[in-house]
Design an enzyme around this catalytic site. Structure first.
Site, short mmCIF file in Angstrom:
data_model
loop_
_atom_site.label_atom_id
_atom_site.label_comp_id
_atom_site.label_asym_id
_atom_site.label_seq_id
_atom_site.Cartn_x
_atom_site.Cartn_y
_atom_site.Cartn_z
N GLU A 139 97.41 -89.22 62.85
CA GLU A 139 96.66 -88.04 62.45
C GLU A 139 97.51 -86.84 62.87
OE1 GLU A 139 92.78 -87.73 64.26
OE2 GLU A 139 92.47 -85.77 63.33
N ARG A 158 95.56 -100.45 73.47
CA ARG A 158 96.26 -99.20 73.68
C ARG A 158 97.20 -99.37 74.86
NH1 ARG A 158 94.92 -93.86 72.24
NH2 ARG A 158 93.65 -94.32 70.46
N LYS A 187 96.42 -87.22 72.73
CA LYS A 187 96.88 -85.95 72.16
C LYS A 187 96.01 -84.79 72.63
CE LYS A 187 97.11 -87.90 68.16
NZ LYS A 187 97.06 -88.09 66.72
P1 ATP Z 1 95.24 -90.00 70.75
O1 ATP Z 1 94.17 -90.67 71.55
O2 ATP Z 1 96.48 -89.73 71.50
O3 ATP Z 1 94.77 -88.81 69.98
P2 ATP Z 1 95.03 -91.45 68.33
O4 ATP Z 1 94.79 -92.90 68.28
O5 ATP Z 1 93.91 -90.56 67.98
O6 ATP Z 1 95.66 -91.11 69.72
P3 ATP Z 1 96.52 -91.38 65.93
O7 ATP Z 1 97.41 -90.32 65.42
O8 ATP Z 1 95.24 -91.62 65.24
O9 ATP Z 1 96.25 -91.04 67.46
O10 ATP Z 1 97.32 -92.72 66.13
C1 ATP Z 1 98.17 -93.31 65.18
C2 ATP Z 1 98.30 -94.77 65.50
O11 ATP Z 1 98.83 -94.96 66.80
C3 ATP Z 1 96.96 -95.46 65.47
O12 ATP Z 1 97.09 -96.69 64.82
C4 ATP Z 1 96.62 -95.65 66.92
O13 ATP Z 1 95.78 -96.74 67.10
C5 ATP Z 1 98.00 -95.82 67.55
N1 ATP Z 1 98.00 -95.39 68.96
C6 ATP Z 1 97.58 -94.22 69.45
N2 ATP Z 1 97.66 -94.20 70.80
C7 ATP Z 1 98.17 -95.40 71.16
C8 ATP Z 1 98.49 -96.00 72.42
N3 ATP Z 1 98.32 -95.36 73.57
N4 ATP Z 1 98.99 -97.25 72.42
C9 ATP Z 1 99.17 -97.92 71.26
N5 ATP Z 1 98.89 -97.42 70.06
C10 ATP Z 1 98.38 -96.17 69.99
MG MG Z 2 93.01 -90.95 65.97
#
Ligand code: ATP
Ligand code: MG
Length: 561
Positions: free
Chosen positions: A35, A262, A272
């Site tokens: 995102e 995660r 983020k």
């Molecule tokens: P954040 O919690 O940092 O905002 P998010 O999951 O909302 O992370 P996205 O941009 O939606 O961020 O993530 C893109 C991809 O990366 C998704 O498939 C998500 O599941 C994966 N991802 C995000 N954070 C992690 C993590 N700490 N470990 C492994 N994969 C992750």
């Molecule tokens: Mg997300």
């Protein structure tokens, strides 16, 4: 089981099983779906390495898909940064996609759902809807708008799209089951009204699809075979499948959502939202501050793509969340830089040293190997003269036998140069040593082939010639947080654990060969650690970041406490 099967992670095992059960390898396709509401961090690196790694393993395409359904938080700056980071990590996406490219298709499908009686416009306040949601053990209550006529639903939904209503006035909900044991199945919201400018669709839309409605359908449109996401989406899988059921054509690939844990890194935060808070509150100097666990921060700190990929590989994919110690990440960069970083000399805390029997005004250019572990790295010349800087901590007036550095009456070798002996020292009024007077053995020059040049002394010190050295700003970093898990402490905000000493800026002196070093170039400052050139560096003001020390000294300090 053969060795290769054993080494598969559980996601690869799922794919192998699918292939064994007749799934065609030709239809395998993956995606990485960020995102664009922030910069990528080390947690994302795991997801990137997993998805693109599968692409490489199965020779299958991987899309880079921006999940851009929330114009309130998304920006082009983040899109650009994400693309740069994925490419820097060394991966090539098949196509660049945006969920916003599918807004029209999603809208058309939503109309179909309304027509089939599977979606309706709800006009209650969000508070009322939340109250009717029920609890995991209590069924929810149906909305009074649930059984609106088809015409009314279509008219209202069109009005929502055309911008006839204010934010929050109506939403479109899927009509599933208010008694489902899965709360997410209790008539989830599909669309909300947002009068915002979107970074790609501008003001074309006043309604935006929710994540659950968008994600699976986007996977389907792109014909992604395996949609891998983090564990918090496990309860969403039922909804993912329900939405797919509504549109799936049996002749098309039906994406499969599978979840992995995660990755969390110690002494930092990988969210983020929290990283944005650090930036917004000036706890760091931007998303790419070298203390940040972002890919751009790690790059600026001196990390290599290889080291991050190796780290992701080492920790692998797990089914359960756990905390990975940051020292493992540091181990990976140390290991890589030890192989590839040229050795140079830099003095971080200078003490003046004068060689009393060295001719005034004379200079010599000594041969110095660039990397003893890599012959191809070649050698360079370093200037030697009568007045040098050594590290303050490398000299003591008196010391016991275990001190292999310089002490009065003792000898050491100057790296790539001569053996010297400390004869006397000068102190300031407070008793601090400010200068050391030495004599040198002119026959002991390294590599000169004389008996003296081969003479072994216990210590070897790094040094720079004062007349030739370049002054440099050197930024030393420590953990950004004092707690290993700052964001999971009960009743405490993660910001309370910020390490006030995470950055120390000092003035050091480096050998003149570094004058032409380029931004992001990495070096081992002998005996001091790994350093890289910061983007703030100019030809008149050199700036280095310390990537890591040579050893994991931090772990030792912690053990002693
Ligand atoms: P954040 O919690 O940092 O905002 P998010 O999951 O909302 O992370 P996205 O941009 O939606 O961020 O993530 C893109 C991809 O990366 C998704 O498939 C998500 O599941 C994966 N991802 C995000 N954070 C992690 C993590 N700490 N470990 C492994 N994969 C992750
Ligand atoms: Mg997300």
């Amino acid at each position: 089981m053969s060795e290769t099967v054993k080494s598969l992670n559980f996601i690869e095992q799922i794919i192998e099983e699918d292939l064994e059960n007749g799934y065609s390898k030709a239809v395998l396709r993956f995606r990485f779906p960020p995102e664009p509401n922030g910069y990528l961090h080390i947690g994302h690196a795991s997801s990137i390495c997993l998805n693109f790694g599968l692409g490489l393993r199965y020779n299958a395409p991987v899309n880079l898909r921006f999940d851009d359904t929330n114009p309130a938080k998304e920006e082009q700056e983040f899109v650009d940064a994400i693309k740069k980071d994925v490419a820097w990590l060394g991966y090539k996406w098949d196509t660049e996609r945006y969920a916003s490219d599918y807004f029209q298709q999603l809208y058309d499908w939503a109309i179909t759902l309304i027509k089939e009686g599977k979606a309706y416009v709800d006009s209650q306040s969000s508070e009322d809807m939340a109250e009717q949601k029920g609890t995991p053990t209590e069924a929810g209550t149906e909305s009074p708008y649930r059984n609106r006529s088809l015409e009314e639903n279509l008219t209202l939904f069109e009005g929502m799209k055309n911008g006839d209503f204010q934010e929050g006035q109506h939403v479109l909900r899927a009509k599933i089951d208010m008694t489902s044991s899965n709360m997410l199945m209790r008539d989830p919201i599909m669309y909300r009204i947002l009068h915002r400018t979107h970074h790609r669709t501008n003001t074309d839309w006043c309604i935006y699809p929710m994540y659950d409605w968008t994600h699976g359908e986007s996977d389907y449109i792109e014909q992604v075979s395996h949609s891998l996401c983090t564990l918090e989406f496990l309860p969403h899988r039922e909804l993912y499948d329900w939405f797919l059921d509504q549109v799936h054509d049996p002749n098309m690939v039906r994406p499969k959502q599978r979840e992995f844990a995660r990755r969390n890194l110690s002494h930092t935060v990988v969210s983020k939202r929290k990283l944005l808070q650090l930036v917004a509150q000036n706890a760091v100097k931007g998303w790419d501050d070298p203390r940040m666990p972002t890919i751009s921060g790690l790059r600026r700190r001196g990390y290599t793509p290889e080291s991050i990929r190796n780290f992701a590989d080492t920790i692998g994919i797990a089914k359960r969340e756990n905390l990975i110690d940051v020292s493992l990440l540091e181990f990976n960069i140390r290991e890589h830089l030890n192989r590839v970083a040229p050795r140079v000399m830099g003095v971080l805390d200078p003490l003046k040293l004068i060689i009393t029997n060295y001719p005034e005004g004379q200079e010599e250019w000594l041969d110095a190997e660039n990397n003893p572990g890599d012959e191809a790295a070649g050698s360079r010349k370093v200037p030697f003269s009568k007045e040098l800087y050594i590290e303050k901590s490398d000299f003591r007036e008196e010391a016991n036998k275990k001190f292999f550095r310089l002490k009065l009456g003792g000898e050491v070798r100057l790296k790539n140069g001569y053996i010297i002996k400390a004869e006397s020292c000068t102190k300031d009024t407070e008793g601090n040593v400010v200068e050391v007077q030495c004599t040198y053995d002119p026959k002991s020059k390294s590599g000169s082939g004389t008996v003296e040049s081969l003479r072994k002394v216990k210590g070897t010190l790094h040094w720079v010639s004062i007349a030739h050295a370049l002054e440099a700003e050197i930024r030393l970093y420590d953990r950004l947080f004092t707690h290993e898990s700052p964001d999971s402490q009960k009743d405490r905000d993660f910001m309370e654990f910020i390490n006030p000493d995470s950055l120390e800026v000092i003035r050091g002196f480096v050998e003149p060969s570094l004058k032409t070093a380029k931004v992001e170039e990495r070096f081992q400052f002998q005996r001091m650690g790994y350093f890289c050139v910061d983007p703030d560096s100019t030809s008149t003001h050199l700036v280095f970041n310390r990537t890591v020390g040579l050893r994991d000294s931090w772990a030792k300090v912690q053990q002693k406490k």
